[in-house]
Design an enzyme around this catalytic site. Structure first.
Site, PDB file in Angstrom:
ATOM      1  CE  LYS A 156      35.015  15.970  37.175  1.00 19.79           C
ATOM      2  NZ  LYS A 156      34.027  16.274  38.200  1.00 19.79           N
TER       3      LYS A 156
HETATM    4  C1  LIG Z   1      32.216  19.629  42.247  1.00 21.63           C
HETATM    5  C2  LIG Z   1      31.664  19.812  40.871  1.00 21.63           C
HETATM    6  N1  LIG Z   1      31.225  21.018  40.498  1.00 21.63           N
HETATM    7  C3  LIG Z   1      30.705  21.243  39.283  1.00 21.63           C
HETATM    8  C4  LIG Z   1      30.597  20.228  38.356  1.00 21.63           C
HETATM    9  C5  LIG Z   1      30.042  20.499  37.011  1.00 21.63           C
HETATM   10  O1  LIG Z   1      31.035  20.493  36.025  1.00 21.63           O
HETATM   11  P1  LIG Z   1      30.726  20.039  34.539  1.00 21.63           P
HETATM   12  O2  LIG Z   1      29.565  20.848  34.098  1.00 21.63           O
HETATM   13  O3  LIG Z   1      31.960  20.362  33.785  1.00 21.63           O
HETATM   14  O4  LIG Z   1      30.419  18.607  34.581  1.00 21.63           O
HETATM   15  C6  LIG Z   1      31.029  18.942  38.705  1.00 21.63           C
HETATM   16  C7  LIG Z   1      30.899  17.818  37.779  1.00 21.63           C
HETATM   17  O5  LIG Z   1      31.678  17.420  37.030  1.00 21.63           O
HETATM   18  C8  LIG Z   1      31.595  18.729  39.981  1.00 21.63           C
HETATM   19  O6  LIG Z   1      32.043  17.517  40.338  1.00 21.63           O
END
Ligand SMILES: Cc1ncc(COP(=O)(O)O)c(C=O)c1O
Length: 311
Positions: A156
């Site tokens: 991330k």
């Molecule tokens: C690009 C992206 N995809 C998917 C997600 C979903 O991930 P999570 O369920 O761990 O928040 C997020 C959010 O955090 C995101 O920023």
């Protein structure tokens, strides 16, 4: 009354004191990685339930390995810092927790090596992000998802979010709620901040982890709840754009977005244009878990009692 604090340079400080210099490498080049974690307030129990806290720090550690950012604190230590911070802030509402591991040197020169690393965290009140009741309208973005060969989506990475921001703004300025990004090869990847699922013939279908997605914690939660509570299996496979137009149901998952039904894609109603039955049941189970009303899943919750701070 709540008082915002931050964890900054290994200390808890009032939020206004947590400031980085304008030459900080992470600010200059986006060389940082973060998590978004929700704490959900329970009126009944007068506690905040932080959702899958340890899983978020596990992912942060993985992101740091990919980016070569040193994060000396263990998952346990990071969980302890979070609990203390949430306690101190004293919010009695839904919150968002933002830990960031970043290149903290004040230095010019684009690279990942020979730089100092640091870790910070803050907390902010955070209500609904998308309309989980009515569902959302999406458009296929003209922006492509950044490939793993460019910037790995499974980490991330702060800088990567320019890709998401371009897609989100394009969608909203065109009158939609959210963007669906395709990969370079035209297959469906994910939303700007959400993973995506289709319901086809009673099964869930979602892109595999190798399709440039963030491997979402809510995605994993949805897959588990669908299987174990609804008896609905998930198939992870590549998805064509046109499948979005003929799916029985569609929904997005994410920490901010929760489980949000997609009721329209590119001005074509999904199913009958309303929240579908499997999505609705999944949402019901998910929110019950989140608010601490399904004992079986209490191991996913970290309960915090906010400290009462006098005004
Ligand atoms: C690009 C992206 N995809 C998917 C997600 C979903 O991930 P999570 O369920 O761990 O928040 C997020 C959010 O955090 C995101 O920023």
């Amino acid at each position: 009354m709540a008082t915002p604090y931050a964890y900054f340079q290994k200390r808890f400080v009032p939020l206004p004191e947590a400031k980085i210099g304008i030459m900080t490498h992470a600010f200059l080049y986006g060389t940082a990685t973060f998590e978004g974690i929700r704490g959900n307030w329970s009126d009944e129990q007068e506690q905040i339930f932080i959702f899958r806290l340890r899983d978020h720090f596990q992912r942060l550690h993985k992101s740091c390995r990919i980016l070569r950012i040193g994060l000396p604190q263990s998952e346990d230590e990071l969980c302890d810092i979070t609990v203390k911070l949430v306690e101190m802030c004293g919010y009695r509402e839904d919150i968002y927790i933002r830990p960031i591991a970043y290149k903290s040197s004040e230095a010019i020169g684009v690279r990942m090596h020979d730089l100092e690393d640091d870790f910070l965290m803050f907390v902010a009140p955070f209500g609904p992000y998308l309309d989980v009741e009515k569902g959302i309208r999406c458009m296929t973005s003209s922006w492509r998802r950044v490939p793993d060969m460019g910037i790995p989506a499974r980490a991330k990475v702060n800088g990567l979010y320019v890709n998401s921001a371009l897609a989100k703004t394009e969608a909203q300025e065109n009158g939609f709620d959210e963007a669906i990004m395709l990969n370079d090869d035209g297959h469906v990847s994910e939303g700007s901040g959400e993973n995506i699922f289709l319901v086809e013939g009673g099964r869930l279908v979602t892109p595999p982890v190798s399709d440039n997605i963030l491997v979402g914690i809510t995605r994993d939660t949805a897959i588990g709840l669908a299987r174990d509570e609804l008896g609905v299996e998930t198939v992870e496979r590549q998805i064509d754009r046109s499948e979005l137009y003929v799916a029985d149901e569609c929904f997005m998952t994410g920490t901010a977005a929760h489980i949000s039904a997609v009721v329209d894609v590119d001005r074509r109603p999904v199913g009958d244009g309303r929240v579908g039955p499997i999505t609705a049941e999944l949402q019901r189970r998910y929110f019950s878990v989140l608010r601490g009303r399904t004992e079986k899943y209490d191991h996913w919750l970290t309960a915090v009692t906010p400290k009462l701070v006098k005004p």
